[in-house]
Design a protein around this motif. Structure first.
Motif, PDB file in Angstrom:
ATOM      1  N   LEU A 131       2.361   4.711 -13.177  1.00 50.34           N
ATOM      2  CA  LEU A 131       2.349   4.954 -11.735  1.00 50.34           C
ATOM      3  C   LEU A 131       0.916   5.169 -11.249  1.00 50.34           C
ATOM      4  O   LEU A 131       0.494   4.587 -10.247  1.00 50.34           O
ATOM      5  CB  LEU A 131       3.211   6.174 -11.399  1.00 50.34           C
ATOM      6  CG  LEU A 131       3.125   6.677  -9.963  1.00 50.34           C
ATOM      7  CD1 LEU A 131       3.736   5.666  -9.012  1.00 50.34           C
ATOM      8  CD2 LEU A 131       3.818   8.014  -9.845  1.00 50.34           C
ATOM      9  N   ALA A 132       0.158   5.986 -11.952  1.00 48.20           N
ATOM     10  CA  ALA A 132      -1.209   6.294 -11.537  1.00 48.20           C
ATOM     11  C   ALA A 132      -2.087   5.048 -11.531  1.00 48.20           C
ATOM     12  O   ALA A 132      -2.856   4.838 -10.581  1.00 48.20           O
ATOM     13  CB  ALA A 132      -1.808   7.347 -12.464  1.00 48.20           C
ATOM     14  N   THR A 133      -1.994   4.239 -12.556  1.00 48.04           N
ATOM     15  CA  THR A 133      -2.844   3.046 -12.592  1.00 48.04           C
ATOM     16  C   THR A 133      -2.427   2.052 -11.516  1.00 48.04           C
ATOM     17  O   THR A 133      -3.285   1.421 -10.890  1.00 48.04           O
ATOM     18  CB  THR A 133      -2.841   2.381 -13.978  1.00 48.04           C
ATOM     19  OG1 THR A 133      -1.501   2.139 -14.395  1.00 48.04           O
ATOM     20  CG2 THR A 133      -3.548   3.243 -15.000  1.00 48.04           C
ATOM     21  N   ASN A 134      -1.133   1.929 -11.265  1.00 45.17           N
ATOM     22  CA  ASN A 134      -0.691   1.028 -10.195  1.00 45.17           C
ATOM     23  C   ASN A 134      -1.132   1.528  -8.825  1.00 45.17           C
ATOM     24  O   ASN A 134      -1.523   0.734  -7.963  1.00 45.17           O
ATOM     25  CB  ASN A 134       0.823   0.836 -10.238  1.00 45.17           C
ATOM     26  CG  ASN A 134       1.234  -0.089 -11.358  1.00 45.17           C
ATOM     27  OD1 ASN A 134       0.585  -1.092 -11.622  1.00 45.17           O
ATOM     28  ND2 ASN A 134       2.302   0.254 -12.045  1.00 45.17           N
ATOM     29  N   LEU A 135      -1.110   2.846  -8.603  1.00 44.15           N
ATOM     30  CA  LEU A 135      -1.600   3.389  -7.340  1.00 44.15           C
ATOM     31  C   LEU A 135      -3.106   3.193  -7.205  1.00 44.15           C
ATOM     32  O   LEU A 135      -3.611   2.951  -6.108  1.00 44.15           O
ATOM     33  CB  LEU A 135      -1.246   4.869  -7.219  1.00 44.15           C
ATOM     34  CG  LEU A 135       0.208   5.176  -6.875  1.00 44.15           C
ATOM     35  CD1 LEU A 135       0.468   6.683  -6.982  1.00 44.15           C
ATOM     36  CD2 LEU A 135       0.562   4.681  -5.497  1.00 44.15           C
ATOM     37  N   THR A 136      -3.817   3.266  -8.311  1.00 46.26           N
ATOM     38  CA  THR A 136      -5.257   3.036  -8.276  1.00 46.26           C
ATOM     39  C   THR A 136      -5.556   1.588  -7.896  1.00 46.26           C
ATOM     40  O   THR A 136      -6.455   1.319  -7.097  1.00 46.26           O
ATOM     41  CB  THR A 136      -5.898   3.399  -9.624  1.00 46.26           C
ATOM     42  OG1 THR A 136      -5.567   4.755  -9.939  1.00 46.26           O
ATOM     43  CG2 THR A 136      -7.395   3.244  -9.588  1.00 46.26           C
ATOM     44  N   VAL A 137      -4.793   0.652  -8.442  1.00 47.54           N
ATOM     45  CA  VAL A 137      -4.946  -0.758  -8.057  1.00 47.54           C
ATOM     46  C   VAL A 137      -4.672  -0.918  -6.567  1.00 47.54           C
ATOM     47  O   VAL A 137      -5.429  -1.579  -5.845  1.00 47.54           O
ATOM     48  CB  VAL A 137      -4.006  -1.672  -8.879  1.00 47.54           C
ATOM     49  CG1 VAL A 137      -3.991  -3.091  -8.326  1.00 47.54           C
ATOM     50  CG2 VAL A 137      -4.405  -1.683 -10.348  1.00 47.54           C
ATOM     51  N   PHE A 138      -3.596  -0.297  -6.101  1.00 49.72           N
ATOM     52  CA  PHE A 138      -3.238  -0.379  -4.681  1.00 49.72           C
ATOM     53  C   PHE A 138      -4.360   0.179  -3.810  1.00 49.72           C
ATOM     54  O   PHE A 138      -4.773  -0.442  -2.826  1.00 49.72           O
ATOM     55  CB  PHE A 138      -1.927   0.372  -4.433  1.00 49.72           C
ATOM     56  CG  PHE A 138      -1.555   0.454  -2.983  1.00 49.72           C
ATOM     57  CD1 PHE A 138      -0.990  -0.631  -2.333  1.00 49.72           C
ATOM     58  CD2 PHE A 138      -1.777   1.616  -2.265  1.00 49.72           C
ATOM     59  CE1 PHE A 138      -0.657  -0.564  -0.986  1.00 49.72           C
ATOM     60  CE2 PHE A 138      -1.449   1.704  -0.929  1.00 49.72           C
ATOM     61  CZ  PHE A 138      -0.881   0.606  -0.278  1.00 49.72           C
TER      62      PHE A 138
END
Length: 144
Positions: free
Chosen positions: A74-81
């Motif tokens: 979740l954290a890495t996907n939010l960082t990409v976003f």
């Protein structure tokens, strides 16, 4: 509305916790999200604010992230976003800036600075996507 700077800090902390604990460590709370948000401490951000920031988009799987590896994903996907949104905002700012200002030395310097930021975010997004895929696959060293 894009997440705030405190959201970004919470995401980075989450990624740190996930990488250091790997799949071995367990936070003994209701869910890993609850455990993460409770460890931030009320002096920084309340557990409710933490959960709200990480779960701002109901289509994100944060409410079902019951373990640390799921939170890392979740954290890495939010960082990409966040990086993608920032890149797009920089592009829009450059377009507005170019349309509004004449070409003076100061304006050219400002435009060069914005283009440098755009290059930075454009270049980092593929690496962040790689990290997100690595974390999702359980390859935490690949996320570094």
């Amino acid at each position: 509305m894009a997440p705030s700077a405190s959201t970004f800090h919470a995401i980075l902390f989450l990624l740190f916790v996930a990488i250091t604990h790997g799949s071995y460590g367990a936070i003994h709370k209701k869910t890993a999200l609850d455990g993460l948000c409770e460890t931030l401490g009320s002096y920084y951000i309340t557990p409710e604010q933490c959960a709200s920031a990480l779960c701002y988009n109901q289509s994100m799987p944060c409410n079902t992230a019951h373990n640390v590896p799921a939170l890392a994903a979740l954290a890495t996907n939010l960082t990409v976003f966040n990086a993608t949104v920032t890149r797009d905002r920089i592009k829009a700012a450059i377009s507005s800036f170019v349309a509004m200002y004449n070409s003076t030395a100061a304006d050219e310097e400002a435009e060069e600075a914005m283009l440098s930021c755009l290059d930075l975010y454009t270049g980092i997004i593929p690496s962040l996507k790689w990290a997100a895929h690595s974390v999702a696959a359980g390859h935490y060293h690949g996320a570094r």
